[in-house]
Design a protein around this motif. Structure first.
Motif, short mmCIF file in Angstrom:
data_model
loop_
_atom_site.label_atom_id
_atom_site.label_comp_id
_atom_site.label_asym_id
_atom_site.label_seq_id
_atom_site.Cartn_x
_atom_site.Cartn_y
_atom_site.Cartn_z
N ILE A 57 0.83 -1.21 0.00
CA ILE A 57 0.00 0.00 0.00
C ILE A 57 0.86 1.25 0.00
CG2 ILE A 57 -1.71 1.32 1.31
CD1 ILE A 57 -2.82 -1.35 2.30
N GLN A 58 0.55 2.14 -0.92
CA GLN A 58 1.24 3.43 -1.00
C GLN A 58 0.49 4.48 -0.18
OE1 GLN A 58 1.89 4.77 -4.98
NE2 GLN A 58 2.41 6.83 -4.38
N SER A 59 -0.85 4.54 -0.34
CA SER A 59 -1.66 5.49 0.40
C SER A 59 -3.07 4.95 0.56
CB SER A 59 -1.70 6.85 -0.32
OG SER A 59 -2.32 6.72 -1.57
N VAL A 60 -3.79 5.53 1.51
CA VAL A 60 -5.16 5.11 1.79
C VAL A 60 -6.03 6.35 1.91
CG1 VAL A 60 -6.69 3.94 3.42
CG2 VAL A 60 -4.41 3.04 2.99
N LYS A 61 -7.20 6.29 1.31
CA LYS A 61 -8.15 7.39 1.42
C LYS A 61 -9.44 6.84 2.00
CE LYS A 61 -10.40 8.83 -2.09
NZ LYS A 61 -10.81 9.33 -3.37
N VAL A 62 -9.92 7.46 3.08
CA VAL A 62 -11.16 7.05 3.71
C VAL A 62 -12.20 8.13 3.43
CG1 VAL A 62 -12.30 6.48 5.89
CG2 VAL A 62 -9.91 5.84 5.53
N THR A 63 -13.32 7.72 2.84
CA THR A 63 -14.43 8.63 2.56
C THR A 63 -15.59 8.23 3.44
OG1 THR A 63 -13.70 8.79 0.25
CG2 THR A 63 -15.91 9.58 0.75
N PRO A 64 -15.97 9.10 4.39
CA PRO A 64 -17.08 8.75 5.27
C PRO A 64 -18.40 8.68 4.52
CG PRO A 64 -16.08 10.86 5.90
CD PRO A 64 -15.38 10.37 4.69
N ALA A 65 -19.35 7.97 5.08
CA ALA A 65 -20.68 7.89 4.49
C ALA A 65 -21.28 9.29 4.41
CB ALA A 65 -21.56 6.97 5.33
N GLY A 66 -22.07 9.51 3.40
CA GLY A 66 -22.70 10.82 3.23
C GLY A 66 -23.79 10.73 2.20
N SER A 67 -24.19 11.88 1.68
CA SER A 67 -25.27 11.91 0.70
C SER A 67 -24.89 11.22 -0.61
CB SER A 67 -25.69 13.35 0.42
OG SER A 67 -24.60 14.09 -0.10
N HIS A 68 -23.59 11.16 -0.89
CA HIS A 68 -23.12 10.52 -2.12
C HIS A 68 -23.14 8.99 -2.02
CE1 HIS A 68 -19.62 10.36 0.43
NE2 HIS A 68 -19.11 9.45 -0.39
N CYS A 69 -22.98 8.48 -0.80
CA CYS A 69 -22.90 7.03 -0.60
C CYS A 69 -23.23 6.72 0.85
CB CYS A 69 -21.48 6.55 -0.94
SG CYS A 69 -21.28 4.77 -0.83
N ALA A 70 -24.02 5.69 1.06
CA ALA A 70 -24.50 5.35 2.41
C ALA A 70 -23.45 4.63 3.25
CB ALA A 70 -25.76 4.50 2.31
N GLN A 71 -22.34 4.22 2.66
CA GLN A 71 -21.35 3.46 3.41
C GLN A 71 -19.99 4.15 3.37
OE1 GLN A 71 -22.26 0.22 1.02
NE2 GLN A 71 -20.56 0.44 -0.40
N THR A 72 -19.20 3.92 4.41
CA THR A 72 -17.83 4.41 4.44
C THR A 72 -17.03 3.65 3.40
OG1 THR A 72 -17.98 4.92 6.79
CG2 THR A 72 -15.78 4.65 5.89
N GLU A 73 -16.19 4.36 2.67
CA GLU A 73 -15.37 3.72 1.64
C GLU A 73 -13.90 3.91 1.96
OE1 GLU A 73 -17.74 3.73 -2.43
OE2 GLU A 73 -17.24 5.77 -1.80
N VAL A 74 -13.14 2.84 1.83
CA VAL A 74 -11.70 2.86 2.07
C VAL A 74 -11.04 2.44 0.77
CG1 VAL A 74 -9.81 1.94 3.45
CG2 VAL A 74 -12.07 2.25 4.49
#
Length: 107
Positions: A57-74
């Motif tokens: 792994i070089q880097s990780v981006k965590v996108t919290p759940a929100g109006s764009h998507c109901a689930q947290t994305e890693v």
């Protein structure tokens, strides 16, 4: 002469529509080629994996759940440039996120 002016005037809206369509197509093509993931208004991760070895792994981006998507994305970017969606509920992924948060708070 009046007939030629009328014919030219009736072609103007068609040319304007064609030019606008062409402009939209060019803009859409450029956006698709280099669009950042963040600007999407839908989930990016359709499939997830349980984990990837830390060495890859070089880097990780965590996108919290929100109006764009109901689930947290890693989303992990691997050293070879490939992006992989990790399961945020997997124990290994939870540990990785916890380590990242602890590292950020100790700086």
């Amino acid at each position: 002469m009046a007939r030629a002016a009328t014919a030219t005037a009736s072609c103007a809206p068609r040319l304007l529509r064609a030019a606008l369509l062409l402009l939209l197509l060019v803009a859409a093509t450029r956006r698709a080629a280099g669009a950042p993931v963040v600007s999407e208004l839908r989930c990016q991760c359709l499939q997830t994996v349980q984990g990837i070895h830390f060495k890859n792994i070089q880097s990780v981006k965590v996108t919290p759940a929100g109006s764009h998507c109901a689930q947290t994305e890693v989303i992990a970017t691997l050293k070879n440039g490939q992006e992989v969606c990790l399961n945020p509920e997997a124990p290994m992924v939870k540990k990785m996120i916890e380590k990242m948060l602890n590292k950020g708070s100790s700086d």
